[in-house]
Design an enzyme around this catalytic site. Sequence first.
Site, short mmCIF file in Angstrom:
data_model
loop_
_atom_site.label_atom_id
_atom_site.label_comp_id
_atom_site.label_asym_id
_atom_site.label_seq_id
_atom_site.Cartn_x
_atom_site.Cartn_y
_atom_site.Cartn_z
N GLY A 115 0.60 -1.31 0.29
CA GLY A 115 -0.29 0.68 -0.02
C GLY A 115 0.87 1.25 -0.17
N CYS B 96 -0.09 -17.55 -3.64
CA CYS B 96 -0.56 -18.96 -3.20
C CYS B 96 -1.85 -19.28 -3.08
CB CYS B 96 -0.25 -18.64 -1.79
SG CYS B 96 -2.13 -17.96 -1.05
N HIS C 148 8.03 -12.49 5.66
CA HIS C 148 8.43 -13.50 4.51
C HIS C 148 10.13 -13.88 4.73
CE1 HIS C 148 4.57 -11.89 2.90
NE2 HIS C 148 3.79 -13.14 2.80
N ARG D 91 11.33 -20.12 -5.27
CA ARG D 91 10.79 -18.87 -5.23
C ARG D 91 11.01 -18.09 -6.18
NH1 ARG D 91 8.53 -21.82 -2.95
NH2 ARG D 91 7.44 -22.19 -1.04
N1 LIG Z 1 4.42 -9.26 0.79
C1 LIG Z 1 3.93 -10.26 0.29
O1 LIG Z 1 5.26 -11.53 -0.63
C2 LIG Z 1 3.11 -10.35 -0.80
C3 LIG Z 1 1.63 -9.58 -0.06
N2 LIG Z 1 0.52 -9.84 -1.41
C4 LIG Z 1 -0.82 -8.92 -1.20
O2 LIG Z 1 -0.49 -8.06 -1.00
C5 LIG Z 1 -1.11 -6.67 -0.03
C6 LIG Z 1 -0.62 -6.41 1.02
O3 LIG Z 1 0.33 -7.07 1.78
P1 LIG Z 1 1.57 -6.57 2.05
O4 LIG Z 1 1.62 -5.05 2.12
O5 LIG Z 1 2.49 -7.71 2.32
O6 LIG Z 1 1.11 -6.51 3.56
P2 LIG Z 1 2.12 -5.61 5.04
O7 LIG Z 1 1.21 -6.15 6.55
O8 LIG Z 1 3.05 -5.50 4.58
O9 LIG Z 1 0.02 -4.68 5.30
C7 LIG Z 1 -0.99 -4.47 5.24
C8 LIG Z 1 -1.92 -3.79 5.26
O10 LIG Z 1 -2.90 -3.29 6.07
C9 LIG Z 1 -3.00 -2.74 6.93
N3 LIG Z 1 -4.98 -3.92 7.59
C10 LIG Z 1 -4.48 -4.95 8.55
N4 LIG Z 1 -5.31 -5.94 8.77
C11 LIG Z 1 -6.46 -4.52 9.00
C12 LIG Z 1 -8.20 -4.34 9.52
N5 LIG Z 1 -8.61 -5.04 10.49
N6 LIG Z 1 -8.01 -2.90 9.05
C13 LIG Z 1 -7.28 -2.13 8.43
N7 LIG Z 1 -6.20 -2.86 7.84
C14 LIG Z 1 -5.70 -3.97 8.34
C15 LIG Z 1 -2.30 -2.70 7.69
O11 LIG Z 1 -2.72 -1.15 8.17
P3 LIG Z 1 -1.83 -0.23 9.86
O12 LIG Z 1 -0.75 -0.72 9.28
O13 LIG Z 1 -2.52 0.74 9.46
O14 LIG Z 1 -1.76 -1.70 10.98
C16 LIG Z 1 -0.96 -2.55 6.65
O15 LIG Z 1 -1.21 -1.83 6.32
C17 LIG Z 1 -2.34 -8.36 1.07
O16 LIG Z 1 -3.24 -8.03 0.05
C18 LIG Z 1 -1.31 -9.11 0.46
O17 LIG Z 1 -1.77 -10.63 0.48
C19 LIG Z 1 0.34 -10.79 -2.12
C20 LIG Z 1 1.92 -11.75 -2.79
C21 LIG Z 1 3.14 -11.44 -1.73
C1 LIG Z 2 3.51 -14.14 -0.54
C2 LIG Z 2 3.28 -15.71 0.34
O1 LIG Z 2 4.03 -16.21 1.30
C3 LIG Z 2 3.73 -17.14 1.83
O2 LIG Z 2 4.56 -18.57 1.58
P1 LIG Z 2 6.19 -18.76 0.62
O3 LIG Z 2 5.98 -18.24 -0.45
O4 LIG Z 2 5.80 -20.40 1.17
O5 LIG Z 2 6.70 -17.18 1.58
P2 LIG Z 2 7.89 -17.47 2.66
O6 LIG Z 2 8.38 -16.58 2.41
O7 LIG Z 2 7.65 -16.99 4.64
O8 LIG Z 2 9.31 -18.57 2.94
C4 LIG Z 2 9.36 -19.21 1.30
C5 LIG Z 2 10.16 -20.27 1.59
O9 LIG Z 2 11.96 -19.50 2.56
C6 LIG Z 2 11.79 -20.91 3.24
N1 LIG Z 2 12.88 -19.82 4.33
C7 LIG Z 2 14.10 -19.89 4.78
N2 LIG Z 2 14.60 -19.19 5.74
C8 LIG Z 2 13.32 -18.47 6.32
C9 LIG Z 2 13.09 -17.56 7.42
O10 LIG Z 2 13.50 -17.51 8.15
N3 LIG Z 2 11.60 -16.85 7.30
C10 LIG Z 2 10.75 -17.35 6.29
N4 LIG Z 2 8.87 -17.11 6.00
N5 LIG Z 2 10.68 -18.96 5.52
C11 LIG Z 2 12.46 -19.16 4.94
C12 LIG Z 2 10.61 -21.27 3.62
O11 LIG Z 2 10.52 -22.61 5.13
C13 LIG Z 2 10.12 -21.59 2.38
O12 LIG Z 2 10.44 -22.90 1.77
C14 LIG Z 2 2.12 -18.26 1.69
O13 LIG Z 2 2.95 -18.52 3.09
C15 LIG Z 2 1.49 -16.82 2.11
O14 LIG Z 2 1.28 -15.52 2.91
C16 LIG Z 2 2.42 -16.07 0.62
O15 LIG Z 2 1.22 -15.76 -0.28
#
Ligand SMILES: NC(=O)C1=CN([C@@H]2O[C@H](COP(=O)(O)OP(=O)(O)OC[C@H]3O[C@@H](n4cnc5c(N)ncnc54)[C@H](OP(=O)(O)O)[C@@H]3O)[C@@H](O)[C@H]2O)C=CC1
Ligand SMILES: C[C@H]1O[C@H](OP(=O)(O)OP(=O)(O)OC[C@H]2O[C@@H](n3cnc4c(=O)[nH]c(N)nc43)[C@H](O)[C@@H]2O)[C@@H](O)[C@@H](O)C1=O
Length: 314
Positions: free
Chosen positions: A17, A110, A180, A210
């Site tokens: 965001g 996922c 992650h 990944r």
């Molecule tokens: N990170 C990744 O690797 C990936 C993320 N996505 C998707 O992208 C989107 C954003 O993810 P990402 O930016 O990583 O997540 P973050 O955890 O960094 O941010 C999530 C945001 O959601 C807000 N939020 C969570 N719960 C609530 C709630 N109950 N009410 C209001 N706001 C809420 C939080 O607000 P506040 O900070 O104000 O608490 C926060 O800013 C998600 O839909 C996620 O599934 C998709 C693929 C991979």
């Molecule tokens: C974005 C995606 O993220 C999640 O899926 P994921 O791709 O498996 O995400 P991950 O980043 O947590 O792990 C990737 C790989 O990496 C390895 N690994 C090693 N060492 C660490 C470690 O220290 N932390 C984590 N988290 N993983 C580790 C871990 O064991 C795995 O094999 C979804 O649950 C779902 O939320 C989703 O949408």
Amino acid sequence: MNKHDRIYIAGHRGLAGSAIWRRLEAEGYDQLIGATSSELDLRDRDAVFAFVRDQKPDVIVDAAARVGGIQANDTYSAEFLSDNLQIQVNLMDAANAAGVERLLFLGSSCIYPKYAEQPIKESSLLTGELEPTNDAYAIAKIAGIMQVQASRKQYGRRWISAMPTNLYGPGDNFHPEHSHVLPALMRRIHEAKVAGEPEVVIWGSGTPLREFLHVDDLADASVFLLENYDSPETINVGVGEDLSIRDLAELIAEVVGYEGRLVQDATKPDGTPRKLLDVSRLNDLGWHARIALRDGIAETYAWYLEHLDQLRTR
Ligand SMILES: NC(=O)C1=CN([C@@H]2O[C@H](COP(=O)(O)OP(=O)(O)OC[C@H]3O[C@@H](n4cnc5c(N)ncnc54)[C@H](OP(=O)(O)O)[C@@H]3O)[C@@H](O)[C@H]2O)C=CC1
Ligand SMILES: C[C@H]1O[C@H](OP(=O)(O)OP(=O)(O)OC[C@H]2O[C@@H](n3cnc4c(=O)[nH]c(N)nc43)[C@H](O)[C@@H]2O)[C@@H](O)[C@@H](O)C1=O
């Protein structure tokens, strides 16, 4: 979109965001709306309806979700299902009630079956079993895609959904257990370097593959899609290349300047063996990711060093 459209970015402080906010601002969109989770809990249906009615957005970007890495997804699966369903259903129902014509829902790679054919095409959705460590979260996200499609069909809304691959970048969650892999390893390797520790633990076998997309590319793609895409089918957002977790750990160690050993902890889950998105539909529309992984990791590490005292605690 019009540069003076009122654009509400739900989750504007999060990784995705905040990047989408920066990108829209840089493009000259001058009426951005945000609310933190303490100002507006998106699980509170009445509050969400009131907020959307009062703010009257023209466009909504749903980047708010309960998000975490493999272990957080597995441990808090009930919350990941319930929070995410509530957040997205409230937001989309309120958007529909207020007549919001344009909405982007962000899902995740996922949603696809654990053993989907690689690279994963959008048409793989619902063709096989999900990865058990994140099936609850995935089901919520699949419901979100369906709500976008159903709202287009029943109400004629020009809503879209996009499925990003694993994201990273400035503003990420560096929690040691809940984050992650990329931020988790960056932190663990940095702390080992500072403490002079001889080894760092990598979860799982290190063999899972990944794909990592810099969040500024995701933001660029999100704005591109809002400006150019209008179709019920969800669309993948990724780079089209992947690497093993072991290779990722070695790359991070190089960037951080850590020379100790990297050891695998086989008691931790691997998750899905491979999750490479087929991004040919997005590429054919004219969008490509630009930020190389090594450059993105170096930039993220610089950001991490500057924000050590402000890292997230959950
Ligand atoms: N990170 C990744 O690797 C990936 C993320 N996505 C998707 O992208 C989107 C954003 O993810 P990402 O930016 O990583 O997540 P973050 O955890 O960094 O941010 C999530 C945001 O959601 C807000 N939020 C969570 N719960 C609530 C709630 N109950 N009410 C209001 N706001 C809420 C939080 O607000 P506040 O900070 O104000 O608490 C926060 O800013 C998600 O839909 C996620 O599934 C998709 C693929 C991979
Ligand atoms: C974005 C995606 O993220 C999640 O899926 P994921 O791709 O498996 O995400 P991950 O980043 O947590 O792990 C990737 C790989 O990496 C390895 N690994 C090693 N060492 C660490 C470690 O220290 N932390 C984590 N988290 N993983 C580790 C871990 O064991 C795995 O094999 C979804 O649950 C779902 O939320 C989703 O949408």
